[in-house]
Design an enzyme around this catalytic site. Structure first.
Site, PDB file in Angstrom:
ATOM      1  N   ASP A  68      -4.915 -11.407  -1.564  1.00 26.74           N
ATOM      2  CA  ASP A  68      -4.460 -11.050  -2.601  1.00 26.74           C
ATOM      3  C   ASP A  68      -4.882  -9.569  -2.926  1.00 26.74           C
ATOM      4  O   ASP A  68      -6.037  -9.121  -2.905  1.00 26.74           O
ATOM      5  CB  ASP A  68      -5.021 -12.058  -3.771  1.00 26.74           C
ATOM      6  CG  ASP A  68      -4.263 -12.143  -5.061  1.00 26.74           C
ATOM      7  OD1 ASP A  68      -3.001 -11.796  -4.896  1.00 26.74           O
ATOM      8  OD2 ASP A  68      -4.677 -12.361  -6.038  1.00 26.74           O
ATOM      9  N   TYR A 149       3.563  -0.961  -6.069  1.00 22.28           N
ATOM     10  CA  TYR A 149       3.446   0.182  -7.112  1.00 22.28           C
ATOM     11  C   TYR A 149       3.103   1.433  -6.517  1.00 22.28           C
ATOM     12  O   TYR A 149       2.631   2.555  -7.121  1.00 22.28           O
ATOM     13  CB  TYR A 149       2.160  -0.278  -8.018  1.00 22.28           C
ATOM     14  CG  TYR A 149       2.255  -1.493  -8.847  1.00 22.28           C
ATOM     15  CD1 TYR A 149       2.931  -1.193 -10.066  1.00 22.28           C
ATOM     16  CD2 TYR A 149       1.798  -2.800  -8.603  1.00 22.28           C
ATOM     17  CE1 TYR A 149       3.093  -2.466 -11.148  1.00 22.28           C
ATOM     18  CE2 TYR A 149       2.304  -3.935  -9.199  1.00 22.28           C
ATOM     19  CZ  TYR A 149       2.709  -3.713 -10.558  1.00 22.28           C
ATOM     20  OH  TYR A 149       3.083  -4.746 -11.308  1.00 22.28           O
ATOM     21  N   LYS A 170      -0.987   6.123   5.039  1.00 24.24           N
ATOM     22  CA  LYS A 170      -1.412   5.228   4.237  1.00 24.24           C
ATOM     23  C   LYS A 170      -2.394   4.170   4.459  1.00 24.24           C
ATOM     24  O   LYS A 170      -3.383   4.046   4.190  1.00 24.24           O
ATOM     25  CB  LYS A 170      -0.180   4.530   3.540  1.00 24.24           C
ATOM     26  CG  LYS A 170      -0.495   3.453   2.448  1.00 24.24           C
ATOM     27  CD  LYS A 170       0.474   2.667   2.011  1.00 24.24           C
ATOM     28  CE  LYS A 170       0.112   1.237   1.004  1.00 24.24           C
ATOM     29  NZ  LYS A 170       1.211   0.567   0.756  1.00 24.24           N
TER      30      LYS A 170
END
Length: 192
Positions: A68, A149, A170
């Site tokens: 999560d 986001y 990333k």
């Protein structure tokens, strides 16, 4: 070794497989024919991650992990947090980003972090791994890569948003990369 990742998010699956390399085969829910909507009713990232692994263990008896993740913004009291995927009441990330930007308005405090918690179920034991990356929220979207986001988050020490970085860039620094690297190190120590 095969592990089931409690996700059908192709972006997440690709990120994780790139980090763990070829030593471990990561399969998605679709790969095992799981079409259930796994509950995420916890109030913490840890609870939601564990709910996913508990569900798979109880239904399929497989070694698995679930995660999560979410965006935590200081000026919004750590919102959207565990509600990041449905912050606007929908899974529409454009609406979720719009709501974040609207709530922040012209607030000068743009401090935020992304956080991931992974729950691994292996050999009748539960293990947790966490990754966090600090950064800030910008006032408008930049970049076309990534997901969620990423277009409004710039990690500390960088000038690009996650959405402006290549997947490889990333994957070297992201919250998920940090947590997955801890998971990978744990697995390699035990199964090399």
């Amino acid at each position: 070794m095969e592990l089931i990742f409690a996700t059908n998010n192709a972006n997440k699956l690709e990120e994780v497989q790139a980090i763990v390399g070829e030593r471990f085969i990561i399969k998605s829910l679709a790969d095992i024919g799981c079409t259930d909507d796994i509950p995420e009713t916890g109030v913490t990232f840890e609870e939601n991650a564990q709910q996913k692994t508990d569900f798979l263990v109880n239904k399929y008896g497989l070694y698995c992990f679930g995660d999560d993740s979410g965006l935590e913004i200081d000026a919004l009291g750590k919102e959207p947090g565990v509600f990041s995927a449905r912050y606007s009441g929908t899974r529409d990330m454009e609406k979720n980003i719009d709501l974040v930007l609207e709530k922040l308005g012209d607030n000068a405090n743009r401090v935020a972090n992304f956080r991931t918690v992974i729950s691994l179920y292996l050999n009748e034991q539960q293990h947790f791994f966490e990754g966090t990356i600090e950064g800030r929220i910008i006032t408008e979207r930049r970049g076309s890569g990534g997901f969620g986001y990423d277009p409004i988050f710039i990690p500390n020490g960088y000038s690009q948003t996650f959405a402006e970085m290549t997947p490889a860039e990333k994957n070297q620094i992201s919250h998920r990369a940090i947590a997955v690297q801890k998971l990978t190190d744990f697995l390699r120590e035990r199964y090399s």
